[in-house]
Design an enzyme around this catalytic site. Sequence first.
Site, short mmCIF file in Angstrom:
data_model
loop_
_atom_site.label_atom_id
_atom_site.label_comp_id
_atom_site.label_asym_id
_atom_site.label_seq_id
_atom_site.Cartn_x
_atom_site.Cartn_y
_atom_site.Cartn_z
N ASN A 143 29.74 61.52 45.41
CA ASN A 143 30.88 60.97 44.48
C ASN A 143 31.69 62.23 43.83
O ASN A 143 33.05 61.67 43.66
CB ASN A 143 30.47 60.27 43.33
N ASN A 196 31.44 62.18 38.78
CA ASN A 196 32.18 61.25 39.28
C ASN A 196 33.81 61.39 38.85
O ASN A 196 34.43 60.62 39.77
CB ASN A 196 31.52 59.59 38.70
N HIS A 243 21.58 68.31 42.09
CA HIS A 243 22.94 67.90 42.06
C HIS A 243 23.98 69.02 41.49
O HIS A 243 25.18 69.04 41.82
CB HIS A 243 23.23 66.48 41.12
N ASP A 260 26.14 70.00 46.60
CA ASP A 260 24.59 69.71 47.59
C ASP A 260 25.09 68.81 48.36
O ASP A 260 26.02 68.04 48.66
CB ASP A 260 23.99 68.97 46.18
#
Length: 201
Positions: free
Chosen positions: A112, A66, A19, A91
């Site tokens: 997100n 997020n 991520h 990513d």
Amino acid sequence: MRLFVGLGNPGAKYARNRHNIGFMAVDEIARRHGFAPWRRRFQGETSEGALGTERIILLKPTTYMNDSGRSVQEAASFFKIAPGDVTVFHDELELPPGKVRVKIGGGIAGHNGLRSISAHIGNDYRRVRLGIGHPGVKELVHGHVLSDFAKADNDWVATLCEAVAEHAALVAKGTDATFANRVHLAMQAKGFLTKDENGKE
């Protein structure tokens, strides 16, 4: 002036997560092009420098993925940077490992970080999608993105970040297709993204 945003989660625990490849890419841009030292502001870390004739602000939000949009909005507002001059490096599950695609606007595919950014500045920013591959089933996605790259991945990850950094000025100029092609060729030259006998990658 352009804002280049790398997405990831802050802290050593997440540093090598799939991520976090967005963080890795902008770190390499800063290193390769001699940008100023990173400093904390806008709920993130920034570094300033130039790519060709373009002045660039690099941003790594430290809000956790997020809530990335809060940091991006703060930086964009401060520098009066329009969404069209914002580029987000992130990513991408739907691309094979090491593949790169660039697009402006479009869907967020469940990401997100992108969802948060779109909620704060709209959808008309550029995305540099860095392929990390898909684990195969939806239930494994969360663990896949929040686990570290395997040791076997280290070479292609390093090569990808180096190629993105080397050709980042093309993104700054808006020549997205040329950028993606140069990165692709750099990956192929190192033996990644090889073609099969039918010419498919």
